[in-house]
Motif scaffolding. Structure first.
Motif, PDB file in Angstrom:
ATOM      1  N   VAL A 102       0.864  -1.183   0.000  1.00 13.07           N
ATOM      2  CA  VAL A 102       0.000   0.000   0.000  1.00 13.07           C
ATOM      3  C   VAL A 102       0.902   1.234   0.000  1.00 13.07           C
ATOM      4  O   VAL A 102       1.825   1.321   0.813  1.00 13.07           O
ATOM      5  CB  VAL A 102      -0.920   0.026   1.235  1.00 13.07           C
ATOM      6  CG1 VAL A 102      -1.732   1.323   1.277  1.00 13.07           C
ATOM      7  CG2 VAL A 102      -1.847  -1.182   1.235  1.00 13.07           C
ATOM      8  N   PRO A 103       0.684   2.199  -0.888  1.00 15.65           N
ATOM      9  CA  PRO A 103       1.499   3.412  -0.877  1.00 15.65           C
ATOM     10  C   PRO A 103       1.402   4.136   0.467  1.00 15.65           C
ATOM     11  O   PRO A 103       0.305   4.496   0.896  1.00 15.65           O
ATOM     12  CB  PRO A 103       0.899   4.248  -2.010  1.00 15.65           C
ATOM     13  CG  PRO A 103       0.251   3.257  -2.912  1.00 15.65           C
ATOM     14  CD  PRO A 103      -0.278   2.190  -2.010  1.00 15.65           C
ATOM     15  N   LEU A 104       2.542   4.329   1.111  1.00 10.58           N
ATOM     16  CA  LEU A 104       2.572   4.927   2.451  1.00 10.58           C
ATOM     17  C   LEU A 104       3.321   6.246   2.436  1.00 10.58           C
ATOM     18  O   LEU A 104       4.336   6.400   1.754  1.00 10.58           O
ATOM     19  CB  LEU A 104       3.242   3.985   3.448  1.00 10.58           C
ATOM     20  CG  LEU A 104       2.547   2.654   3.752  1.00 10.58           C
ATOM     21  CD1 LEU A 104       3.335   1.885   4.799  1.00 10.58           C
ATOM     22  CD2 LEU A 104       1.110   2.866   4.203  1.00 10.58           C
ATOM     23  N   VAL A 105       2.809   7.186   3.223  1.00  9.14           N
ATOM     24  CA  VAL A 105       3.436   8.494   3.412  1.00  9.14           C
ATOM     25  C   VAL A 105       3.735   8.659   4.891  1.00  9.14           C
ATOM     26  O   VAL A 105       2.886   8.386   5.731  1.00  9.14           O
ATOM     27  CB  VAL A 105       2.512   9.640   2.956  1.00  9.14           C
ATOM     28  CG1 VAL A 105       3.206  10.989   3.135  1.00  9.14           C
ATOM     29  CG2 VAL A 105       2.080   9.439   1.518  1.00  9.14           C
ATOM     30  N   ALA A 106       4.944   9.102   5.195  1.00  9.53           N
ATOM     31  CA  ALA A 106       5.332   9.355   6.582  1.00  9.53           C
ATOM     32  C   ALA A 106       5.238  10.846   6.863  1.00  9.53           C
ATOM     33  O   ALA A 106       5.741  11.669   6.091  1.00  9.53           O
ATOM     34  CB  ALA A 106       6.758   8.871   6.834  1.00  9.53           C
ATOM     35  N   ASP A 107       4.592  11.191   7.971  1.00 16.76           N
ATOM     36  CA  ASP A 107       4.427  12.584   8.371  1.00 16.76           C
ATOM     37  C   ASP A 107       5.523  12.948   9.368  1.00 16.76           C
ATOM     38  O   ASP A 107       5.550  12.428  10.486  1.00 16.76           O
ATOM     39  CB  ASP A 107       3.052  12.741   9.022  1.00 16.76           C
ATOM     40  CG  ASP A 107       2.459  14.107   8.813  1.00 16.76           C
ATOM     41  OD1 ASP A 107       2.788  14.740   7.811  1.00 16.76           O
ATOM     42  OD2 ASP A 107       1.653  14.544   9.658  1.00 16.76           O
ATOM     43  N   VAL A 108       6.429  13.830   8.959  1.00 17.10           N
ATOM     44  CA  VAL A 108       7.568  14.211   9.801  1.00 17.10           C
ATOM     45  C   VAL A 108       7.448  15.696  10.128  1.00 17.10           C
ATOM     46  O   VAL A 108       7.266  16.526   9.230  1.00 17.10           O
ATOM     47  CB  VAL A 108       8.906  13.942   9.081  1.00 17.10           C
ATOM     48  CG1 VAL A 108      10.075  14.362   9.958  1.00 17.10           C
ATOM     49  CG2 VAL A 108       9.010  12.463   8.717  1.00 17.10           C
ATOM     50  N   HIS A 109       7.578  16.037  11.410  1.00 14.22           N
ATOM     51  CA  HIS A 109       7.400  17.435  11.814  1.00 14.22           C
ATOM     52  C   HIS A 109       8.661  18.002  12.463  1.00 14.22           C
ATOM     53  O   HIS A 109       9.674  18.200  11.829  1.00 14.22           O
ATOM     54  CB  HIS A 109       6.186  17.566  12.741  1.00 14.22           C
ATOM     55  CG  HIS A 109       4.881  17.553  12.004  1.00 14.22           C
ATOM     56  ND1 HIS A 109       4.412  18.640  11.306  1.00 14.22           N
ATOM     57  CD2 HIS A 109       3.954  16.585  11.849  1.00 14.22           C
ATOM     58  CE1 HIS A 109       3.242  18.343  10.754  1.00 14.22           C
ATOM     59  NE2 HIS A 109       2.944  17.096  11.067  1.00 14.22           N
ATOM     60  N   HIS A 110       8.629  18.204  13.762  1.00 10.16           N
ATOM     61  CA  HIS A 110       9.649  18.985  14.454  1.00 10.16           C
ATOM     62  C   HIS A 110      11.058  18.413  14.286  1.00 10.16           C
ATOM     63  O   HIS A 110      11.314  17.260  14.610  1.00 10.16           O
ATOM     64  CB  HIS A 110       9.315  19.059  15.949  1.00 10.16           C
ATOM     65  CG  HIS A 110       8.011  19.732  16.214  1.00 10.16           C
ATOM     66  ND1 HIS A 110       7.882  21.089  16.317  1.00 10.16           N
ATOM     67  CD2 HIS A 110       6.766  19.231  16.376  1.00 10.16           C
ATOM     68  CE1 HIS A 110       6.622  21.397  16.548  1.00 10.16           C
ATOM     69  NE2 HIS A 110       5.924  20.294  16.586  1.00 10.16           N
ATOM     70  N   ASN A 111      11.989  19.283  13.815  1.00  5.00           N
ATOM     71  CA  ASN A 111      13.402  18.911  13.722  1.00  5.00           C
ATOM     72  C   ASN A 111      13.566  17.487  13.214  1.00  5.00           C
ATOM     73  O   ASN A 111      14.193  16.642  13.851  1.00  5.00           O
ATOM     74  CB  ASN A 111      14.077  19.059  15.093  1.00  5.00           C
ATOM     75  CG  ASN A 111      14.057  20.513  15.538  1.00  5.00           C
ATOM     76  OD1 ASN A 111      14.159  21.424  14.725  1.00  5.00           O
ATOM     77  ND2 ASN A 111      13.917  20.733  16.826  1.00  5.00           N
TER      78      ASN A 111
END
Length: 408
Positions: A102-111
């Motif tokens: 399944v196409p997956l996207v990782a959500d990356v935020h602070h630093n």
């Protein structure tokens, strides 16, 4: 006295000028996310995001699978720590073993540089937030940013972003530059204010760094919880990209839209005007409910605009004093009997006055022409008249006779 224009006298259709009602989508470059293409003329892609903690491998796999099975084409997961990044390797592997990729996207935020670099090994796309990717320590007494300070932070952003860009570029993976109105970087706020301009310039800064490194597998989003801000930001982004010769696909969404009817209306109010103008290559409806509730809203918006056809399109009049049967009840019966079919237009009309004209584009029509009887149509042609209590059954028989029926 005002002189009215003389209407044309010819009945020759070839002499008429017709308006094209098909949405002409903005031309964008294709970006591959796993086995799904965003942009490049591909159908508008539907996305959502799981609520599970990514450290919960079993729960995350089950949640991703539930979404994918009902039509969510790309699934996003949150990655707040290195432990979560490592967990995505197991999630990806378990999906492949027990279900499918399944196409997956990782959500990356602070630093997020270290987290992003690790997670880039395991997912198909990494989403970063320009306002949070490099921490800018605020100063309580600041009144402005000098050009030197602005440039210094820009250099720090490039230094931090470059390893991730190179990793994704060399792996053939994608990045979403996801700007949020509520988390603009401080120097953008000081320079442009809390405005769509600030959102757009934040995205452009990251885009230009990526382009300088020959990385173009990019998708842009500019989300806001206020619909006018969100719409203005996307329109301005398109204008700026046109000026700069860019054609990156756009991910549309009204963030934090709320729940229930208003959340759905708010999302539709933001997405529909842009999609109708051909802007947008992938969408998410962000409502405060189970993620599975988002997918039908996405498809309903796309179907209403003629951008995707994933269900039956029902044309039904609102009912009036001329209606010859309980329209709401009959529409419900017709829908329950046929809702599993794909790609049909079915009209349910209460009387003969407007029915045939307003349902002219439908594949099948169910019309009350006289008390106690239903007229069934194929396109504009009346096929048969049947007793009202046999209407739904005979409609099904007509669809079956045309070879367009499939069992639920």
């Amino acid at each position: 006295m005002q002189t009215l224009p003389t209407p044309p006298t010819t009945s020759d259709p070839s002499s008429q000028t017709f308006v094209d009602t098909t949405i002409q989508r903005r031309k964008t470059r294709p970006v591959q996310v796993g086995n799904v293409t965003i942009g490049g003329g591909a159908p508008v892609v539907v996305q959502s995001m799981i609520n599970e903690d990514t450290l919960d491998i079993e729960g995350s796999v089950a949640a991703i699978r539930r979404l994918h099975e009902i039509g969510c084409e790309i699934v996003r997961v949150t990655v707040p720590s290195m432990a979560h990044a490592y967990a995505l390797k197991d999630i990806k592997q378990k999906l492949a073993e027990t279900y499918q990729a399944v196409p997956l996207v990782a959500d990356v935020h602070h630093n997020g540089m270290k987290i992003a670099l690790e997670v880039a090994k395991h997912v198909d796309k990494v989403r970063i937030n320009p306002g949070l990717y490099v921490f800018e320590k605020p100063k309580s007494d600041r009144t402005e940013y000098s050009q030197a300070e602005f440039d210094e932070i820009g250099a720090k952003i490039r230094e931090t972003l470059e390893p991730l860009v190179i990793s994704l570029r060399d792996q053939g993976k994608a990045m979403r530059i996801g700007v949020n109105h509520g988390s603009l970087a401080e120097r953008m706020l000081f320079t442009y204010g809390d405005t769509p301009e600030g959102m757009v310039e934040s995205a452009i800064e990251f885009l230009q760094i990526c382009e300088s490194l020959n990385f173009h597998n990019l998708v842009i989003s500019l989300k806001a919880s206020r619909v006018p801000v969100m719409v203005a930001a996307y329109r301005l982004m398109v204008k700026r990209m046109d000026e700069l010769g860019m054609n990156y696909p756009l991910h549309l969404g009204v963030t934090e839209a709320g729940d229930g009817e208003y959340g759905r209306i708010k999302s539709t109010a933001g997405l529909a005007p842009l999609l109708a103008d051909g802007i947008g290559d992938t969408i998410r409806v962000s409502i405060t409910e189970a993620p599975e509730k988002e997918i039908p809203v996405c498809y309903s918006i796309l179907q209403a605009l003629g951008l995707r056809k994933t269900m039956v399109e029902y044309v039904a009049c609102p009912s009036c004093g001329r209606t010859l049967f309980n329209l709401e009840e009959v529409l419900h019966k017709v829908r329950e009997a046929t809702k599993h079919l794909t790609g049909l237009d079915i009209a349910v009309m209460g009387c003969i006055v407007n029915g045939p004209g307003e349902m002219a584009d439908a594949d099948y029509g169910y019309v009350g022409k006289q008390p106690g009887y239903i007229s069934l149509y194929r396109g504009r042609e009346e096929i048969k008249k049947v007793p009202e209590d046999q209407g739904v059954t005979e409609l099904i028989n007509l669809i079956k006779a045309d070879g367009r029926w499939v069992d639920p």
